[in-house]
Write a protein that holds these residues in place. Structure first.
Motif, short mmCIF file in Angstrom:
data_model
loop_
_atom_site.label_atom_id
_atom_site.label_comp_id
_atom_site.label_asym_id
_atom_site.label_seq_id
_atom_site.Cartn_x
_atom_site.Cartn_y
_atom_site.Cartn_z
N MET A 1 0.87 -1.26 0.14
CA MET A 1 0.00 0.05 -0.06
C MET A 1 0.85 1.37 0.02
N THR A 2 0.55 2.13 -0.67
CA THR A 2 1.21 3.26 -0.95
C THR A 2 0.33 4.55 -0.31
N ASN A 4 -0.53 8.90 -0.51
CA ASN A 4 -0.15 9.88 -1.39
C ASN A 4 0.53 11.12 -0.50
N ARG A 25 -5.88 12.71 8.68
CA ARG A 25 -4.93 12.45 7.54
C ARG A 25 -3.47 11.95 8.40
N SER A 28 -4.10 8.42 9.73
CA SER A 28 -4.28 7.66 8.61
C SER A 28 -3.09 7.02 8.17
N LEU A 31 -1.20 4.93 10.70
CA LEU A 31 -2.07 3.46 10.68
C LEU A 31 -1.45 2.81 9.60
N SER A 32 -1.61 3.24 8.41
CA SER A 32 -1.24 2.62 7.29
C SER A 32 0.22 2.15 7.10
N PRO A 35 1.25 -1.70 10.64
CA PRO A 35 0.28 -2.73 10.82
C PRO A 35 0.22 -3.19 12.22
N ARG A 36 1.14 -3.44 12.99
CA ARG A 36 1.09 -3.82 14.26
C ARG A 36 0.00 -2.83 15.17
N ARG A 38 -2.16 -1.10 14.00
CA ARG A 38 -3.39 -1.30 13.61
C ARG A 38 -4.18 -2.53 14.02
N PHE B 93 -4.91 -10.26 9.61
CA PHE B 93 -3.50 -10.32 10.25
C PHE B 93 -3.20 -11.82 10.67
N VAL B 175 -6.93 5.56 5.60
CA VAL B 175 -7.63 4.39 5.92
C VAL B 175 -9.03 4.61 6.36
N PHE B 176 -9.17 5.88 6.86
CA PHE B 176 -10.85 6.17 7.26
C PHE B 176 -11.63 6.03 6.02
#
Lengths: 309, 267
Positions: A1-2, A4, A25, A28, A31-32, A35-36, A38, B93, B175-176
């Motif tokens: 995932m990238t 912007n 933002r 977000s 979070l992206s 992953p841990r 998340r 996961f 994400v949201f």
């Protein structure tokens, strides 16, 4: 995932404008790329709930089984003792009731699977889409009539001047009345939809192309069912049996309504919590169904049945 | 599989016979609700509408329905939230203890209700020192309702995969935004199906409720249990049952429509 957020700004008038760096933002983006974090955020609330409410409660119940009740004050004494466990393991009453309960639960499960298989198969593989939808509704509807009312309905059906006696009497037959048979009938009735639904869902997932292939290779109906359908539907069938088996194992209300005098494990637990006010003994009795269910779950874990509940 | 006409017909007949068996007791309840006899005699000596009138005027019954609806709504809401979170965690996961958590979600429904009941009763009263109330019922119900939401959502997540979400992220959505515009619409009908099951499960639960309800809290099943064996009240219980079955057609029909739409949309 990238994301912007760090991309170079596009020339004016073309492409996507660079997003504003709001808090949402930034969260977000964070979070992206983590992953841990998340995972931790996803798991914290449900795990907190299940661990706090359920695991602690269950563990406390297990511990209570090793305590005792002061026969004079009725208070729980928190001294470790194996007395309750020994009583439950060696007492003939508990052995009889355990065997009776397992017997009833097994019979109910066998009856339910025997009834569920043909109707689920018909729904999934024979009926037209329209008929299938109607059948699903017909199977689901009794699920919404209250459990108690259905048990009570069977009390009415099985009573000496009930509809069953009315139907059977001209043939010289009689209603089984209240007792173990009535308990088995009523429990099978109550849990039937819970067994039909997973089996139906499982059979629906069996691809028709496999059945056609079997037919092309000369497989007749019965061998196809035995060698193709049943092995593929096995996890779903086992998932259904978990419901009927476990629900029968702990039931005491139906037993009270149609069971006559024969007790099951649930009744013993109930009387020891309520009338006898002996929670430690009740907890020790409760260990029997817990052990049976854990044994059963461990046995069926490898079949993938737990993903089919 | 090419079933012969005979075996198709036989299967159909067997299926219909089983359904008839399923509906006989419900039919008996329907007839009993109009019977002049308060005992369970068959055939009914005569017919009356008295029970239907009394049921709709029964304050106790109405209050019990209200309590049950509140309990079921709140526990379904909690179960929807927790069940969805946990299905994302387990489906997206791979981590140590995943199977243990899976078992933990299933356990409250796999263990007999009386065990969950006495365990929670003991937990609330002696460990936490919380008096039993309507909220202890909600907590108990939400705990065993999580599994129905979890099952529906995780099945949907397995089916939809992550391609669309990745595309959304590649196009610059956070994400949201991705959850709001891509993930959630895909989950909507699974959430509805899981929520409906959770609602039904909570609405009908009696054993766990008996052990976790405070003295003033009467859910519909508790009301039914209290009145079932009172001769003057028993036919009212039949009326309530008939109304419940009729009312249940709406959510079942809705769930069917929604899942049917999904099948048509599926590639």
């Amino acid at each position: 995932m990238t994301t912007n957020a760090t991309a170079p700004t596009s020339p004016p008038g073309r492409g996507i404008p660079r997003p504003k760096a709001t808090t949402a933002r930034r969260t977000s983006v964070f979070l992206s790329t983590h992953p841990r974090t998340r995972l931790a955020l996803l798991l914290s609330a449900p795990l907190f709930w299940l661990a706090l409410v359920y695991v602690v409660a269950l563990a406390a119940l297990l511990v209570t089984a090793f305590w005792s009740v002061d026969s004079f004050t009725g208070q729980i004494t928190t001294e470790w003792t194996l007395d309750n466990i020994i009583t439950v393991l060696t007492g003939s009453l508990y052995q009889t009731v355990t065997l009776r309960t397992i017997g009833v639960a097994l019979l109910v499960t066998i009856i339910d699977v025997a009834l569920a298989l043909p109707i689920a198969f018909y729904m999934a593989k024979v009926a037209s889409p329209r008929a299938r939808r109607l059948l699903v509704i017909a199977v689901l509807m009794p699920l919404w009539a209250s459990y108690l009312v259905k048990a009570y309905a069977w009390r009415s059906v099985l009573s000496q001047d009930g509809i069953l006696e009315w139907v059977l009497a001209p043939f010289g037959l009689h209603t089984p009345g209240y007792g173990l048979t009535a308990t088995i009938i009523t429990l099978s009735y109550l849990w039937l939809p819970y067994v039909i639904l997973p089996i139906y869902a499982g059979l629906e997932r069996v691809p028709d192309s496999l059945l056609e292939a079997s037919a092309d290779l000369g497989g007749k109906s019965w061998p196809t069912i035995r060698h193709v359908v049943l092995p593929l539907a096995a996890p779903a069938i086992i998932a259904g049996t978990i419901f009927s088996f476990s629900l029968s194992l702990g039931d005491y209300i139906t037993v009270n309504i149609v069971g006559g005098a024969s007790q099951m494990l649930g009744n013993l637990v109930y009387t020891n919590v309520g009338a006898a006010n002996n929670l430690p003994l009740a907890a020790a009795i409760a260990l029997i169904p817990i052990a049976i269910i854990f044994g059963y779950l461990a046995l069926v874990r490898r079949t993938g049945a737990l993903d089919n509940l | 599989m090419r079933l012969s006409r005979l075996s198709r017909t036989t299967l159909g007949v067997v299926a219909v016979l089983i359904l008839v068996l399923v509906y006989v007791p419900l039919f008996v309840v329907l007839v009993n609700s109009f019977s002049t006899s308060t005992s369970l005699s068959w055939p009914p000596p005569g017919f009356t509408l008295e029970w239907w009138q009394r049921a709709f005027r029964s304050a106790g019954a109405m209050e019990a329905v209200g309590t049950s609806v509140v309990v079921a709504l709140v526990s379904t809401a909690i179960a929807l939230l927790l069940g969805t979170l946990i299905s994302f965690a387990l489906q997206r996961f791979d981590f140590f203890g995943r199977h243990a958590i899976n078992l933990l979600v299933i356990l409250p429904i796999a263990l007999p209700g009386i065990i969950t009941g006495i365990a929670l009763n003991n937990f609330f009263r002696t460990i936490m020192g919380i008096p039993l109330s309507i909220w202890t019922v909600v907590i108990a119900h939400a705990t065993f309702c999580i599994v129905t939401v979890f099952n529906n959502v995780i099945a949907r997540l397995r089916r939809t995969g992550t391609k669309l979400e990745e595309a959304s992220a590649d196009l610059g959505a956070g994400v949201f935004t991705t959850f709001r515009l891509v993930t959630f619409p895909q989950l909507r009908s699974a959430l509805l199906a899981g929520g409906l099951l959770a609602f039904a499960l909570s609405f009908d639960e009696i054993i766990v409720t008996t052990f976790t309800a405070g003295s003033g809290v009467t859910t519909l099943p508790i009301f039914i249990l209290n009145n079932m064996f009172r001769p003057s009240q028993a036919p009212i219980v039949s009326v309530i049952a008939v109304v419940l079955v009729i009312v249940s057609i709406v959510p079942i029909y809705l769930a069917q429509r929604l899942s049917g739409d999904d099948e048509q949309k599926a590639p």
